[in-house]
Motif scaffolding. Sequence first.
Motif, PDB file in Angstrom:
ATOM      1  N   SER A  82       0.440  -1.511  -0.119  1.00 42.41           N
ATOM      2  CA  SER A  82      -0.108  -0.310  -0.261  1.00 42.41           C
ATOM      3  C   SER A  82       0.944   1.755  -0.027  1.00 42.41           C
ATOM      4  CB  SER A  82      -0.571  -0.408   1.198  1.00 42.41           C
ATOM      5  OG  SER A  82      -0.505   0.362   2.739  1.00 42.41           O
ATOM      6  N   GLU A  83      -0.001   1.862  -0.692  1.00 47.24           N
ATOM      7  CA  GLU A  83       1.073   3.684  -0.283  1.00 47.24           C
ATOM      8  C   GLU A  83       0.900   4.531   0.670  1.00 47.24           C
ATOM      9  OE1 GLU A  83       0.572   6.975  -3.462  1.00 47.24           O
ATOM     10  OE2 GLU A  83       1.448   5.615  -4.328  1.00 47.24           O
ATOM     11  N   VAL A  84       1.666   5.267   1.054  1.00 45.33           N
ATOM     12  CA  VAL A  84       1.204   6.185   2.985  1.00 45.33           C
ATOM     13  C   VAL A  84       1.722   6.859   2.350  1.00 45.33           C
ATOM     14  CG1 VAL A  84       0.281   4.286   4.084  1.00 45.33           C
ATOM     15  CG2 VAL A  84       2.436   4.460   4.182  1.00 45.33           C
ATOM     16  N   THR A  85       1.813   8.072   3.373  1.00 46.14           N
ATOM     17  CA  THR A  85       2.344   9.327   3.780  1.00 46.14           C
ATOM     18  C   THR A  85       3.994   8.857   4.371  1.00 46.14           C
ATOM     19  OG1 THR A  85       1.729  10.107   5.362  1.00 46.14           O
ATOM     20  CG2 THR A  85       0.430  11.141   3.048  1.00 46.14           C
ATOM     21  N   ILE A  86       4.860   9.594   4.139  1.00 47.67           N
ATOM     22  CA  ILE A  86       6.715   9.020   5.274  1.00 47.67           C
ATOM     23  C   ILE A  86       6.188   9.495   6.380  1.00 47.67           C
ATOM     24  CG2 ILE A  86       7.296  11.365   4.683  1.00 47.67           C
ATOM     25  CD1 ILE A  86       8.899   7.734   5.312  1.00 47.67           C
ATOM     26  N   ASP A  87       5.166  10.806   6.793  1.00 46.79           N
ATOM     27  CA  ASP A  87       4.681  10.592   7.811  1.00 46.79           C
ATOM     28  C   ASP A  87       3.638   9.737   9.043  1.00 46.79           C
ATOM     29  OD1 ASP A  87       6.347  13.144   7.941  1.00 46.79           O
ATOM     30  OD2 ASP A  87       4.698  14.234   7.721  1.00 46.79           O
ATOM     31  N   GLU A  88       2.759   9.086   7.586  1.00 44.77           N
ATOM     32  CA  GLU A  88       2.685   8.352   8.491  1.00 44.77           C
ATOM     33  C   GLU A  88       2.934   7.118   8.916  1.00 44.77           C
ATOM     34  OE1 GLU A  88      -2.158   5.525   7.364  1.00 44.77           O
ATOM     35  OE2 GLU A  88      -0.978   7.262   5.945  1.00 44.77           O
TER      36      GLU A  88
END
Length: 490
Positions: A110-116
Amino acid sequence: MPDAQPNPNSPHPDHSAHHERRRPLVTTLGWDIKAIIARSPNFHHMRRIHYSAPAARTGIVEYEKDGIPTILHGWNRHPRWPKSMFNVEWLQKNGDQKPTVRNVHDWTDSEVTIDEFVQKLRKSSLYASPDEQERLYGKDGVCPAAWTEWLTEGHTIPKELLFDGSNDFLKFLPDTAKVQTLMCYMGIGDTFTPFHKDLCASSGQNLMCYTENSGSSFWFMTRASVAPQVAAYFHQLGQELDLETHVATIEELAKAPFDVYIAEQQIGDLVLVPPRSCHQVINKGGITIKTSWSRMSLDGLQTALWNELPIYHRVCRQEIYKVKSNIFHAAQHFISVLETLPENSAQQDTVVCAEKLKQLVVLFDDVLASDYSTTRNSMPHVSQSGSLHKDDLHCDFCGADVFQSFFECGSCVRPPPSQSSSDILPLGDGLVLCPLCYVEGRTCRCGEAQPVQCRPFSDLLQIRDRAVRAIHLVDSDFTTPYGYLSEQPS
């Protein structure tokens, strides 16, 4: 043998059936490197050498030849170690802002934000538990440009270990065929990479850049020479090594009929992975960040052509590194070098170039033999059709890179939206089958695939004979079993 018909409208087989079940729990709880190695006589400490020690130079040269994995340690104490950008906070500001991460429990990406992603890592327990549903690992991520620049221009890691360096034959591929091998990895304890070999007998380098909360990585590795025994042992376990789906337990490795080299990688450790060394990596503790890259040596090309590509064909694994094309373009490079060397060139440099070209000629003769056809002069060529795919064709069934000869059907494939069904597809845009798949009975739905070549075969024969003549400039006694080829009658 019945026809095996690939679906031209579906992606390359990804072995997803192996990923449907939840994987057995992998945990490093209680692991201690000395205690693990003491458990079995076939367990050994991995060879470790400080990067500045006199033995480091020998170790760099020898590890590929003897096939024994090696660690060069202490890089984090190097004066040019970029501590200011080897950390999580720097990556959050300057790295890939939407990395693709893998849940190691069900192998979904899955793709997530780096901060998340960072937040999830720091909130996760250090050890996996039977009831948890998610444990994320950022693997095969995009490496920041600043890290690439430090590696290539920082005068720290030896050039012979670097991608596009002095011992990387992948640099000879044309820009249209080059593959990015530099990757970034971020994870926490009990994330992992299953047992595997690096692609196409390439040489691997893996540098631990950052750790927190006692983070480290356990490596379990074999000598290169025992790859067939490892594959056979995995078959006994009901697993396929080259599908990269099995994380071997310590108990399984203790019973293995081959030696296993084990190390706990810490910050500043550069792991050197010989071609065909089978290995797995299991992270322990807090966050670890690593960067890794692959090189292709000349011996690696030979090993890939003779040993690895037949396996890839059997398990339908895409080749990626374009081995035959790499041999061809490397040969062209050394032909040019020998043909243009001034008379006062250093004898040693000239001899080294000639010896490399001799090995490439032997390999290229094998490539030519596998792509040869008595009807070659009547076959259409991709280079005549205006197609842009001459350097980027692969078999739609097994994933093999297509260098010269293939079978193609333009009927059993859906045309792109810009074309009507009555338009004739350019050569290379249809359903492509490598010759080995075709002779094994793999074909298109209509069974009307036709033989095609990427370029006139005579062009390849002429380049091959140029190579032999270039070698004769240095070594007039050099001979091949086939003599000159382009001068022979068709």
